[in-house]
Structures are given as C-alpha cells and as structure tokens.
Design a protein around this motif. Structure first.
Motif, PDB file in Angstrom:
ATOM      1  N   UNK A 159       0.838  -1.200   0.000  1.00 44.18           N
ATOM      2  CA  UNK A 159       0.000   0.000   0.000  1.00 44.18           C
ATOM      3  C   UNK A 159       0.878   1.257   0.000  1.00 44.18           C
ATOM      4  N   UNK A 160       1.959   1.219   0.786  1.00 41.95           N
ATOM      5  CA  UNK A 160       2.851   2.379   0.845  1.00 41.95           C
ATOM      6  C   UNK A 160       3.424   2.683  -0.541  1.00 41.95           C
ATOM      7  N   UNK A 161       3.833   1.628  -1.235  1.00 39.21           N
ATOM      8  CA  UNK A 161       4.405   1.824  -2.577  1.00 39.21           C
ATOM      9  C   UNK A 161       3.351   2.352  -3.537  1.00 39.21           C
ATOM     10  N   UNK A 162       2.131   1.828  -3.420  1.00 35.03           N
ATOM     11  CA  UNK A 162       1.057   2.279  -4.312  1.00 35.03           C
ATOM     12  C   UNK A 162       0.734   3.747  -4.068  1.00 35.03           C
ATOM     13  N   UNK A 163       0.753   4.150  -2.812  1.00 33.01           N
ATOM     14  CA  UNK A 163       0.452   5.553  -2.490  1.00 33.01           C
ATOM     15  C   UNK A 163       1.545   6.466  -3.040  1.00 33.01           C
ATOM     16  N   UNK A 164       2.792   6.000  -2.968  1.00 36.72           N
ATOM     17  CA  UNK A 164       3.900   6.836  -3.475  1.00 36.72           C
ATOM     18  C   UNK A 164       3.762   7.110  -4.971  1.00 36.72           C
ATOM     19  N   UNK A 165       3.097   6.198  -5.665  1.00 42.95           N
ATOM     20  CA  UNK A 165       2.969   6.376  -7.120  1.00 42.95           C
ATOM     21  C   UNK A 165       1.829   7.325  -7.502  1.00 42.95           C
ATOM     22  N   UNK A 166       1.028   7.721  -6.526  1.00 42.04           N
ATOM     23  CA  UNK A 166      -0.072   8.634  -6.855  1.00 42.04           C
ATOM     24  C   UNK A 166       0.473  10.022  -7.179  1.00 42.04           C
ATOM     25  N   UNK A 167      -0.171  10.731  -8.119  1.00 40.32           N
ATOM     26  CA  UNK A 167       0.203  12.128  -8.358  1.00 40.32           C
ATOM     27  C   UNK A 167      -0.025  12.929  -7.074  1.00 40.32           C
ATOM     28  N   UNK A 168       0.707  14.064  -6.902  1.00 36.13           N
ATOM     29  CA  UNK A 168       0.675  14.790  -5.631  1.00 36.13           C
ATOM     30  C   UNK A 168      -0.726  15.108  -5.111  1.00 36.13           C
ATOM     31  N   UNK A 169      -1.604  15.611  -5.980  1.00 39.05           N
ATOM     32  CA  UNK A 169      -2.920  16.020  -5.477  1.00 39.05           C
ATOM     33  C   UNK A 169      -3.736  14.820  -5.008  1.00 39.05           C
ATOM     34  N   UNK A 170      -3.672  13.723  -5.752  1.00 40.87           N
ATOM     35  CA  UNK A 170      -4.403  12.525  -5.336  1.00 40.87           C
ATOM     36  C   UNK A 170      -3.842  11.999  -4.013  1.00 40.87           C
ATOM     37  N   UNK A 171      -2.513  12.036  -3.936  1.00 44.73           N
ATOM     38  CA  UNK A 171      -1.856  11.521  -2.738  1.00 44.73           C
ATOM     39  C   UNK A 171      -2.284  12.322  -1.503  1.00 44.73           C
ATOM     40  N   UNK A 172      -2.290  13.627  -1.693  1.00 48.97           N
ATOM     41  CA  UNK A 172      -2.655  14.495  -0.580  1.00 48.97           C
ATOM     42  C   UNK A 172      -4.124  14.272  -0.189  1.00 48.97           C
ATOM     43  N   UNK A 173      -4.972  14.140  -1.197  1.00 50.01           N
ATOM     44  CA  UNK A 173      -6.397  13.909  -0.919  1.00 50.01           C
ATOM     45  C   UNK A 173      -6.590  12.597  -0.161  1.00 50.01           C
ATOM     46  N   UNK A 174      -5.839  11.577  -0.568  1.00 51.64           N
ATOM     47  CA  UNK A 174      -5.934  10.280   0.105  1.00 51.64           C
ATOM     48  C   UNK A 174      -5.468  10.395   1.556  1.00 51.64           C
ATOM     49  N   UNK A 175      -4.373  11.105   1.768  1.00 52.23           N
ATOM     50  CA  UNK A 175      -3.871  11.282   3.136  1.00 52.23           C
ATOM     51  C   UNK A 175      -4.895  12.010   4.008  1.00 52.23           C
ATOM     52  N   UNK A 176      -5.443  13.071   3.413  1.00 48.75           N
ATOM     53  CA  UNK A 176      -6.388  13.857   4.198  1.00 48.75           C
ATOM     54  C   UNK A 176      -7.650  13.057   4.504  1.00 48.75           C
ATOM     55  N   UNK A 177      -7.983  12.148   3.605  1.00 50.59           N
ATOM     56  CA  UNK A 177      -9.171  11.322   3.819  1.00 50.59           C
ATOM     57  C   UNK A 177      -8.893  10.236   4.865  1.00 50.59           C
ATOM     58  N   UNK A 178      -7.788   9.530   4.708  1.00 46.71           N
ATOM     59  CA  UNK A 178      -7.575   8.337   5.534  1.00 46.71           C
ATOM     60  C   UNK A 178      -6.719   8.572   6.769  1.00 46.71           C
ATOM     61  N   UNK A 179      -5.820   9.496   6.728  1.00 49.60           N
ATOM     62  CA  UNK A 179      -5.032   9.787   7.927  1.00 49.60           C
ATOM     63  C   UNK A 179      -5.714  10.865   8.770  1.00 49.60           C
ATOM     64  N   UNK A 180      -6.252  11.870   8.099  1.00 51.48           N
ATOM     65  CA  UNK A 180      -6.822  12.992   8.850  1.00 51.48           C
ATOM     66  C   UNK A 180      -8.325  12.862   9.033  1.00 51.48           C
ATOM     67  N   UNK A 181      -8.957  11.912   8.319  1.00 54.40           N
ATOM     68  CA  UNK A 181     -10.387  11.658   8.468  1.00 54.40           C
ATOM     69  C   UNK A 181     -11.223  12.891   8.129  1.00 54.40           C
ATOM     70  N   UNK A 182     -10.782  13.643   7.136  1.00 60.68           N
ATOM     71  CA  UNK A 182     -11.535  14.833   6.744  1.00 60.68           C
ATOM     72  C   UNK A 182     -12.633  14.457   5.760  1.00 60.68           C
TER      73      UNK A 182
END
Lengths: 410, 160
Positions: free
Chosen positions: B99-122
C-alpha cells in the motif's frame, strides 16, 4: 466504494500510521509567545525522549495455527484450532457439533464494551456478531485485534461453550434487561433464508455520545425469535417518539441505555462477565462449519448460467446442479450517497469438502484483496464501469441455518 | 495571557485532533518527531495569526493549510501548492509495503487527498477547503486514487 471497503482501506492506512506523540498545549502557547519558556523546554525534552511503539501488523496473513487440542473421541481424533481463520478450515479440522442448533440469543452490531478511543478522535466501536445456541455453543466474530483472532483486522468465527446453567443465566438476564424496551420488540420470520438488509422497523434511539450507534439483539421467545434494534444519531431534546431513516421508535431512557450497556457486555464479552461455572469450554477455538455458502455476486444482474460460464470448468461443474438462493441488492457509493446500480448474488449450500474443491478450482483467480482480511473472495470478472466486480465467495453456515455475506445482504 | 478570541477554539481543536495532524504530517516530514514539531509550530502560528482567519471556511481547514505550509517550508505563500509536497516517507511503511508503494505512485494532489481522507479523516468538503478545490473535484480525485490504488495493490500483492 462501499462503506465497508472504505473501512477496510481506512484500516490498512491505520497500519501505516505512526503512533502520535503526546500533545502539549503549553508548548504551543510558548511558541506563540504566551507562556514561560522554561516549561516549553521541559515539555519538548520529554517528547523527544519518547519511544515510538511500532504497530504490529499481520494484515493479509490468515493465521491458520493448527491443532491445539487433539483429543481422542472414540477412535476419531478431534482436531481443534486455537485461532480463527478466514475462508476454509485446514484439512482435518473437526467440524463443530452438532451440525444444527436452536438459536436462543444473538448480537449483531457495534460494541460499546469493546469501544476504544480512536487515534483520529472519537471512539472506534468494533463490529461484533455473536450467536448463543440451546446446546451451549457461543459462536462469535469481532473486528479488530483479538488474541485468538485470524489476523489484525478480524477474529474469524470463534467458538466457546456454556453449561446448561450458563445458557439459562445468560438468557434470563438478557430477557430481563429487554423488559423496559418490550414495546420495541419485533417478531422475526421463522425460516432459514438470509434476511434482506438494510433493516428498518422499530428501534431504540441512543444518544450521539453513546459508543454503539447501531445494532440488534435477537432473543428466543417460545417458538419465535424477537428482535430489538438500536440506532444513534438522534439528539436527546427531540420528541420521545421519533422516526429516522426508516426506523420508528423512542429515545432511550437512562434505564434502557444502562440495560443496553449490560446486554452488550453479556453478549460481546461473556468471558469477562459470566462466572466460571457458566462455562463448559471457556477456551476460545475456531468455529469450523460443516457447510459453506458459495456465492457469486455481480452487477448489473445476470443469469446464473451466464455467471457459471465465467468460472473455471471444474468450479462450474460443481455448482451447476446445486440449488441456489437469489439475493438482490444495490451497489451503493457511501461517499456520494448514491445508488450506482443493481446487483444480484446467487448462493449455494455446499459441504466444506465440496466448497474446498470449488475454492481449489478458482484459486488461480485474483483474490479480492479488499475483502481478504475478512472473507475469502475471488474476482471472476472485472467491474463494469463503477459497479462491483463479479466475485465468488466462501462463507460458513451457522448451526441455525444462516450465513453472513460480507459486504452484502444477510 | 490571552491571544484573542479564537484561543479556546484552537485549544479545543488541538486537544481533539493534534494526533491526526501528527500522523498525516509524518508522511510529509518523514518522522513523527518532526511532524509533532510542525504541528506545534502550526498551532502557534495560528494563534499568532488568528486575526487573519475570516471564518470563510472551517477553523480546522485553515489550520491544516498553515500546517502544510510549515511542513513544506513555503513560508509566506497564501496558497498551498500541492506539487511542493515532497515524496512521502511513511514512517511505518514496513507495515504494509504494498500500500505504501502504491500511495507513493499517486500524483501529488491525489496523494494528498488520500492522506487527508484516511489519515486525517476529513470530509470531502474539508479536503476541498484544504486543497482549494471543489467538493466534486475531491470526489473525482479520490475516485481516481481508489482506482489507482486498487489496481496497484492487486497487481503487486500475492496471496499470503
């Protein structure tokens, strides 16, 4: 993406999350120029000295730890498993006996007893399902980390056994606790067919700060089962009788809430709550079923014959002549709150051996990774547009003749 | 000593959410210790600059934007440039390397959106606020990210 898939992805991300260090508001004030610097330095030195505790992860590892108890039973060796498993049991594991059992009590829902603070704020109340049978068996599943669990995300189905007195005690106490809510009890249809979901009907509305925001308990009353449900999200200042999302009911009184908390403890954590005299077998073992529901799910709906043609020949041959239950459902995107399309699920009841043969035949297909921590499911065909892929799954039958279909109806 | 009208709101937000801020930002800074430092500095900056909060969005969204600016060192920039977000450095990548490797391959905006969704629960609207994009764009971005993550994870993983 369904709510369940969202939860699974959230759980996988949680394994990547480091453990946060303690906060220190005084340090923030100090940096902003509002507090004495001495305290700030002290606080910072404390957290810098802290050690992170690594999260232990065995996410996709179904631990099939074998045979703990190998007891002689006549000339037949009885092989128990001391840990839960996902999918099919190891070859040789002894099925739970007797095959059929009369259901006396059940729990399905979020457990306040096992709720823990979530690192993102609020609480996480794990999903628990538990069934208690007249013969003393208690079969249960809990999401999250369980010492005897199959993996880090789920226990798998586990089994313990109560004495006849233990069953009587448990049943009597739950019935007594439900008495203040008797106007909310509903009679359930008496058949073995999976029940459709999601449910509506009568419910006790619990406050927003109660840790379990949804669930249901079933209790045998003579020859019928009655159901008691609760739902959250209602503000306590509302009218005593309310309706919400297809449910009708009343706001929980302190007495009803206290009773619900006790029922939760009795049915989701009986090992801690019941006296040792209530247990015939307190040790936790895996529940090994005699039969499996082998289900093919697809969207948009297709005929069963069309779906069988997509399977490897050996699997299709094994399923072709079996009777099938057809379940209809919706593909729902929880994040957008829209129904994306219709789905259909065909389920056949197979012996464990027959199910194993089908599973062997489809084992070359890709595993549905998002479901693997909780269910054995293979992808038969890729999804059409934004609907679900066509999958084949293997879920155990329980002694009362039902099965749970993960991510779908029951 | 009072810093102004928002202090109690910021303190409440901090006490409730500082852990989520740390977890999310650790993926940007590379360690939970440095992420904690960023969070402390971001809330301090929010306290100092609270007069600049005009209440057009949520307080949390505003603090997230400050925190990102602190994390990526783009001081003085009003807008968060997602392209500036460095490569992720999961501090617990060994827990789920696929999963970590897959996330690293995301373009910056998608990656950030995913982080904000799953890590920050926004929520979608909160993510939109932080990234300065419409809620519908967030939904589309996350949908694409889910698809990309799903494909990457299925392609790389083998059954345990």
């Amino acid at each position: 993406m369904s709510t369940y898939e969202h939860d699974l992805l959230t759980a996988r991300f949680a394994t990547l999350a480091p453990r946060p260090l303690p906060g220190d508001w005084d340090d923030v004030l100090g940096r902003a120029g509002a507090v004495r610097p001495r305290r700030r330095r002290l606080a910072r030195s404390l957290w810098r000295g802290g050690r992170r505790r690594k999260l232990v992860v065995a996410l996709a590892v179904a631990v099939l730890v074998a045979a703990v108890g190998a007891a002689a039973y006549g000339t037949v060796r009885v092989i128990f498993l001391d840990r839960g498993f996902i999918g099919l049991p190891p070859v040789g594991a002894t099925p739970s006996a007797p095959e059929r059992g009369e259901l006396l009590l059940s729990w399905s829902g979020a457990s306040a007893t096992h709720a823990r603070p979530h690192w993102r704020g609020g609480v996480n109340a794990p999903f628990v399902v538990a069934w208690v049978y007249a013969d003393g068996r208690m079969i249960w599943w809990r999401d999250g980390q369980v010492p005897e669990g199959a993996n880090e995300l789920a226990s798998g189905y586990l089994e313990q056994r109560l004495t006849p007195e233990g069953v009587k005690l448990l049943r009597a106490e739950v019935a007594k606790l439900l008495d203040p809510s008797r106007s909310l009890l509903e009679t359930l249809p008496a058949d073995d067919d999976p029940r459709p979901g999601p449910f509506g009907g009568l419910a006790l509305f619990v406050p927003q700060d109660y840790d379990s925001q949804w669930g249901e308990v079933e209790v045998r009353d003579g020859d019928r089962l009655v159901r008691f449900q609760w739902r959250g999200g209602i503000k306590p200042h509302l009218e005593p009788a309310v309706e919400k999302g297809g449910f009708e009911g009343t706001i929980a009184t302190p007495e009803q809430l206290s009773a619900l908390r006790r029922i939760d403890a009795l049915l989701t954590d009986p090992t801690s709550v019941l006296p040792s005299s209530a247990w015939a077998v307190r040790e936790v073992r895996a529940y090994v079923p005699s039969h499996y529901a082998v289900c093919i799910d697809t969207s948009p709906p297709k005929d069963a014959s069309q779906l069988l043609s997509l399977l490897p020949a050996r699997a299709a041959d094994a399923l072709r002549d079996k009777s099938r239950t057809r379940l209809r459902g919706d593909v729902f995107d929880a994040s957008l709150n829209v129904v994306l399309g219709r789905s259909v699920t065909y389920c056949s009841k197979l012996t464990t051996q027959e199910a194993r043969e089908v599973a062997d035949a489809v084992s070359g297909l890709a595993l549905e990774r998002r479901m693997w921590p909780v269910a054995l499911r293979y992808v038969v065909a890729e999804a059409v547009s934004n609907l679900n892929p066509t999958t084949i799954s293997f879920d155990p039958y329980f002694p009362h003749g039902q099965f749970l279909l993960w991510g779908g109806g029951r | 000593m009072s810093m102004g009208g928002l202090e109690s709101d910021l303190e409440e937000l901090y006490r409730r959410r500082q852990g989520a801020f740390q977890v999310m930002l650790a993926s940007v800074t590379g360690s939970v210790e440095s992420a904690r430092d960023v969070v402390q500095e971001a809330f301090a900056q929010a306290l100092r600059d609270q007069d600049r909060f005009r209440g057009e969005g949520s307080l949390e969204g505003w603090v997230w934007r400050i925190a990102f600016r602190v994390a990526i060192g783009s001081k003085g920039s009003r807008e968060l440039a997602v392209e500036d977000v460095p490569e992720v450095a999961f501090v617990e990548a060994s827990s789920d390397p696929t999963l970590a490797a897959a996330v690293r391959q995301l373009p910056p905006q998608r990656r950030l959106a995913v982080f904000l969704r799953y890590f920050a629960d926004l929520s979608y609207s909160e993510i939109g606020e932080v990234l300065g994009i419409a809620e519908g764009t967030v939904a589309a971005t996350l949908s694409q990210a889910h698809q990309q993550l799903g494909t990457a994870v299925s392609a790389n993983e083998v059954m345990a």
